[in-house]
Design a protein around this motif. Structure first.
Motif, short mmCIF file in Angstrom:
data_model
loop_
_atom_site.label_atom_id
_atom_site.label_comp_id
_atom_site.label_asym_id
_atom_site.label_seq_id
_atom_site.Cartn_x
_atom_site.Cartn_y
_atom_site.Cartn_z
N PRO A 617 0.15 -10.66 1.08
CA PRO A 617 -0.94 -11.41 0.44
C PRO A 617 -1.36 -10.85 -0.91
CG PRO A 617 -1.80 -10.02 2.19
CD PRO A 617 -0.31 -9.94 2.30
N GLY A 618 -0.90 -9.68 -1.29
CA GLY A 618 -1.28 -9.11 -2.58
C GLY A 618 -2.63 -8.40 -2.50
N ILE A 619 -3.07 -7.89 -3.67
CA ILE A 619 -4.32 -7.11 -3.77
C ILE A 619 -5.19 -7.75 -4.84
CG2 ILE A 619 -5.31 -4.83 -4.22
CD1 ILE A 619 -2.53 -3.67 -3.57
N ALA A 620 -6.47 -7.93 -4.55
CA ALA A 620 -7.41 -8.50 -5.52
C ALA A 620 -7.48 -7.62 -6.76
CB ALA A 620 -8.80 -8.65 -4.89
N PHE A 621 -7.71 -8.27 -7.93
CA PHE A 621 -7.72 -7.53 -9.19
C PHE A 621 -8.78 -6.42 -9.20
CE2 PHE A 621 -5.91 -11.67 -10.61
CZ PHE A 621 -4.68 -11.19 -11.04
N ASP A 622 -9.96 -6.68 -8.66
CA ASP A 622 -11.03 -5.70 -8.71
C ASP A 622 -10.83 -4.54 -7.75
OD1 ASP A 622 -11.32 -7.43 -6.58
OD2 ASP A 622 -13.50 -7.24 -6.52
N LEU A 623 -9.79 -4.63 -6.88
CA LEU A 623 -9.52 -3.56 -5.92
C LEU A 623 -8.30 -2.73 -6.28
CD1 LEU A 623 -10.16 -5.42 -2.54
CD2 LEU A 623 -11.77 -4.06 -3.87
N GLN A 624 -7.58 -3.12 -7.34
CA GLN A 624 -6.29 -2.50 -7.62
C GLN A 624 -6.41 -1.04 -8.06
OE1 GLN A 624 -3.74 -4.90 -10.09
NE2 GLN A 624 -4.07 -6.74 -8.83
N GLU A 625 -7.55 -0.64 -8.61
CA GLU A 625 -7.74 0.78 -8.93
C GLU A 625 -8.48 1.50 -7.81
OE1 GLU A 625 -6.87 3.17 -11.11
OE2 GLU A 625 -5.37 1.70 -11.71
N ARG A 626 -9.30 0.79 -7.07
CA ARG A 626 -10.08 1.42 -6.01
C ARG A 626 -9.21 1.84 -4.83
NH1 ARG A 626 -15.20 -1.65 -4.12
NH2 ARG A 626 -15.49 0.39 -3.16
N ILE A 627 -8.05 1.18 -4.64
CA ILE A 627 -7.21 1.53 -3.49
C ILE A 627 -6.70 2.97 -3.57
CG2 ILE A 627 -6.52 -0.86 -3.07
CD1 ILE A 627 -3.89 -0.24 -4.49
N PHE A 628 -6.75 3.57 -4.77
CA PHE A 628 -6.32 4.96 -4.92
C PHE A 628 -7.48 5.94 -4.72
CE2 PHE A 628 -3.22 2.54 -7.43
CZ PHE A 628 -2.03 2.98 -6.85
N ASP A 629 -8.69 5.43 -4.49
CA ASP A 629 -9.83 6.31 -4.24
C ASP A 629 -9.77 6.84 -2.81
OD1 ASP A 629 -10.69 5.74 -6.75
OD2 ASP A 629 -12.18 4.25 -6.13
N PRO A 630 -10.09 8.11 -2.61
CA PRO A 630 -10.09 8.65 -1.24
C PRO A 630 -11.07 7.90 -0.35
CG PRO A 630 -10.17 10.43 -2.85
CD PRO A 630 -10.36 9.16 -3.60
N PHE A 631 -10.62 7.63 0.89
CA PHE A 631 -11.42 7.00 1.95
C PHE A 631 -11.73 5.53 1.69
CE2 PHE A 631 -12.69 11.52 1.75
CZ PHE A 631 -12.10 11.94 2.95
N PHE A 632 -11.13 4.96 0.64
CA PHE A 632 -11.30 3.51 0.46
C PHE A 632 -10.11 2.81 1.13
CE2 PHE A 632 -10.33 -0.44 -1.73
CZ PHE A 632 -11.57 -1.08 -1.68
N THR A 633 -10.40 1.84 1.98
CA THR A 633 -9.34 1.13 2.69
C THR A 633 -9.77 -0.30 2.96
OG1 THR A 633 -7.96 1.11 4.66
CG2 THR A 633 -10.22 1.88 4.94
N THR A 634 -8.80 -1.19 3.02
CA THR A 634 -9.04 -2.59 3.39
C THR A 634 -8.56 -2.88 4.81
OG1 THR A 634 -6.91 -3.23 2.42
CG2 THR A 634 -8.86 -3.34 0.99
N LYS A 635 -8.07 -1.84 5.50
CA LYS A 635 -7.57 -2.02 6.86
C LYS A 635 -8.68 -1.72 7.86
CE LYS A 635 -3.04 -0.35 5.33
NZ LYS A 635 -2.02 0.69 5.52
N PRO A 636 -8.71 -2.42 8.99
CA PRO A 636 -9.78 -2.17 9.98
C PRO A 636 -9.77 -0.75 10.51
CG PRO A 636 -8.65 -4.25 10.41
CD PRO A 636 -7.85 -3.55 9.37
N HIS A 637 -8.58 -0.16 10.68
CA HIS A 637 -8.50 1.19 11.26
C HIS A 637 -7.82 2.18 10.32
CE1 HIS A 637 -9.83 -0.71 14.97
NE2 HIS A 637 -8.82 -1.56 14.88
N GLY A 638 -7.85 1.91 9.01
CA GLY A 638 -7.19 2.81 8.05
C GLY A 638 -8.07 4.02 7.73
#
Length: 679
Positions: A617-638
């Motif tokens: 499904p891809g990654i939203a534009f506003d999340l593409q830099e945040r996914i590299f932040d520690p403890f940031f996740t879009t997964k329910p159990h990530g």
């Protein structure tokens, strides 16, 4: 109608009264010109004075006969007057006029500011002259000694009248000569009156005269130009008709009181023109006296000060803006000082001699020293470990970085990231901004993060490999069961098959052990294609279980790079496991390697690029830099650590990890690793 006029000699102080027919208008000019409240000086183009009125005598304390024929430089003492009047004469010669303010010296020795108007005038004798009108000098009262001298002279003349009468009778030729001289004097006076009338027409200020009741009796051509009314329209009108709006009764009262007392008055009015426009004006008004010293009216010189007012307002506005800017600057300074003093990083300003000039509180805390003891000390003595970085920054003029260990006096050892930033001030002096970052705790946390993520990845991998191991184990179990009821030939075949399955399990276990070997952090030349093939084999069952099709486009003869094998395997495992999570219902996973030129740390370097692309499904534009932040996740159990640790591991190898994604069209992760120089 013929009238009488008093003729004034230009060469002596003696006043002779004679009767000559004079135009009424010339009589008014004579009164106006001699009664004007400002000094009026006329020079030729070389600066030699040809006319010097009574006001100039009073203000400067120098007689007409003394000044006519002398240079205008002699009006006042001092080099400043000579330099400025030289500039005025040059400006008039080039531009035809000059207006400005000069410092002049009055007869009492006091220096005062005066508005000077100088214009080039071409009169009837075909000679060019310069007319200089001085406005703003407080006119002194006419010398009472002049009247006293006149009384004394008249008394002497009356006492000597019989003798003089006899002397006149004794020689007709002497009377004729005197008569001729006086006729010539009259002609000179008449010519002077005409000359004065033309002078009044040349000045830029408006000149008008009124009688004692305020009725206008004279209206100069410059007044016509300034106000728009002709002399015919204004002579006979009330002078206060020119005042705009409601008159200031207090101001008018003060002006009338001064003129009534025989004193000059100066002030500002808002006046109106014929077209209805209003403008600020500066008026200098002086009383007019007749031969018997009776006040017969007043003469006023009006200057349009619109430009001056505009300049004053602009200056006032500029001062207000400057004060506001100073206040903002002080506020910014205080705010910046507060911010810098409360930063978590230590900051210090060091001069070209490596002497500390300014430090913040954190810098002193990191070195465990009192802040007041650091300014003026040498950084070589305070913290020897940073001295080489300061020296390198000063000599090279470029940013420097180094990670050092610093031992506190208490024995505690901390790890500091030291940044040297060159700074050149307005004078060209080279200085260094030294930044100290305490990374001790961060490094410890990063180590814990990497270990946790490694364990998490190992757990996920173990679950995937367990399925791979379970299949051959079931096969071995089936073969052992068949051995019980099989013949010798069949038993041998079954044993061979069981041995093959055991070899398969052993291979899988060795690959799993290669992922993480405790204490294995050796740096070696790494073949990226071989690492990719091994990770794909480890995840084979997980990929097949999710119906994910793997497409590999691995460039042959890729250069190798220096790094840690297990760290790169962990990065690839994280990227492939994320791709599997992004495509739970199946899809295509494309892995590409290539050689490319990348910009790293502002320099172009050849790199090996590993590109992992999915069609999830891809990654939203506003999340593409945040996914590299520690403890940031879009997964329910990530855990939110996988990509953060992966980027950190890649950057420790001198490379970069970035993402490109359009929502709905999958995600592409690009790993760039610098090629080893000897590869």
């Amino acid at each position: 109608m013929p009238s009488q006029i008093q003729k004034v000699s230009a060469s002596t102080d003696t006043v002779h009264a004679h009767t000559f027919p004079v135009d009424e208008r010339m009589r008014v000019y004579a009164h106006v010109f001699e009664a004007i409240g400002q000094p009026l000086i006329v020079t030729d183009l070389t600066g030699s004075i040809v006319y010097w009125n009574g006001s100039a005598e009073t203000v400067f304390g120098k007689r007409r006969g003394e000044m006519v024929g002398r240079s205008v430089m002699a009006v006042a003492d001092g080099d400043e007057w000579r330099l400025k009047i030289t500039h005025v004469l040059e400006e008039v010669g080039q531009q035809g006029q000059w207006n400005g303010e000069l410092m002049v010296q009055r007869s009492d020795g006091v220096q005062a500011s005066a508005v000077v108007n100088a214009r080039l005038w071409h009169h009837e004798r075909d000679q060019d002259s310069i007319v200089i009108l001085v406005t703003g000098i407080n006119r002194q009262k006419r010398s009472e000694s002049y009247t006293g001298r006149r009384v004394i002279r008249r008394r002497r003349r009356n006492a000597d009248l019989p003798r003089r009468f006899k002397r006149r009778l004794s020689g007709v030729h002497r009377a004729n000569r005197r008569l001729r001289r006086e006729i010539a004097e009259y002609r000179r006076n008449e010519q002077e009156l005409r000359f004065q009338a033309k002078l009044l027409a040349t000045v830029s200020q408006a000149v008008l005269a009124t009688d004692t009741s305020g009725v206008i009796t004279y209206w100069s051509p410059s007044a016509e130009r300034m106000f728009g009314w002709s002399a015919a329209e204004m002579i006979g009108a009330i002078g206060f008709y020119l005042v705009a709006g409601l008159p200031d009764l207090e101001l008018i009262g003060a002006m009338r009181a001064a003129i009534g007392a025989g004193k000059p008055w100066e002030g500002e009015f808002m006046l109106r023109r014929r077209d209805g426009t209003v403008f600020p004006a500066y008026a200098a008004i002086s009383p007019i006296f007749d031969e018997q010293n009776r006040r017969i009216g007043a003469v006023g010189v009006v200057s349009d000060i619109t430009e001056r007012k505009r300049d004053q307002q602009a200056l006032a506005d500029a001062n207000v803006r400057l004060q506001a800017a100073n206040a903002d600057l002080q506020l910014s300074h205080d705010l910046l000082h507060t911010i810098v003093d409360n930063l978590d990083d230590g900051l210090a300003l060091i001069d070209s001699q490596r002497v500390i000039q300014v430090v913040n509180r954190q810098f002193a805390r990191l070195l465990e020293m009192p802040p007041e003891h650091l300014p003026g000390a040498s950084c070589d003595d305070v913290c020897p470990v940073v001295a080489p970085i300061v020296a390198r920054t000063l000599s090279g003029g470029v940013k420097s970085f180094e990670r050092v260990s610093h031992a506190h006096p208490s024995g505690e050892v901390i790890t500091l990231d030291v940044y040297g930033i060159p700074l050149r001030d307005a004078s060209g002096a080279q200085r260094v901004v030294l930044r100290l970052v305490d990374v001790t705790e961060r490094l410890q946390l990063e180590a814990i993060m990497r270990q946790n993520e490694r364990l998490a990845a190992s757990g996920r991998l173990a679950a995937a490999v367990a399925h791979e191991i379970n299949t051959p184990l079931q096969s071995i179990q089936n073969y052992l069961y068949l051995l019980r009821s099989s013949s010798v030939e069949q038993s041998t075949a079954f044993l061979d098959l069981a041995s093959s399955e055991i070899t398969r399990v052993s291979t899988l276990l060795h690959r799993l052990l290669d992922l993480h070997r405790p204490g294995d952090r050796s740096i070696e030349l790494i073949d990226s294609n071989a690492i990719i093939e091994r990770v794909v084999l480890l995840l084979g069952s997980a990929l097949r279980g999710c119906s994910i099709r793997v497409e590999q486009e691995l460039a042959p003869d890729l250069p190798r790079f220096l790094g840690q094998r297990d760290a790169l395997m962990q990065v690839l495992l994280n990227l492939l496991l994320n791709a599997i999570d992004a495509m739970p219902c199946g899809g295509a996973l494309r892995i590409t390697t290539r050689r490319a030129l990348e910009t790293i740390d502002q320099s172009a370097r050849w790199c090996v690029q590993i590109i992992v692309a999915d069609n999830g499904p891809g990654i939203a534009f506003d999340l593409q830099e945040r996914i590299f932040d520690p403890f940031f996740t879009t997964k329910p159990h990530g855990s939110g650590l996988g990509l953060a640790v992966s980027r950190q591991l890649v950057e420790q190898h001198g490379g970069s990890l970035r993402v490109q994604s359009t929502p709905g069209n999958g995600a592409t992760f690009i790993v760039s690793l610098p090629v080893a120089e000897d590869a």
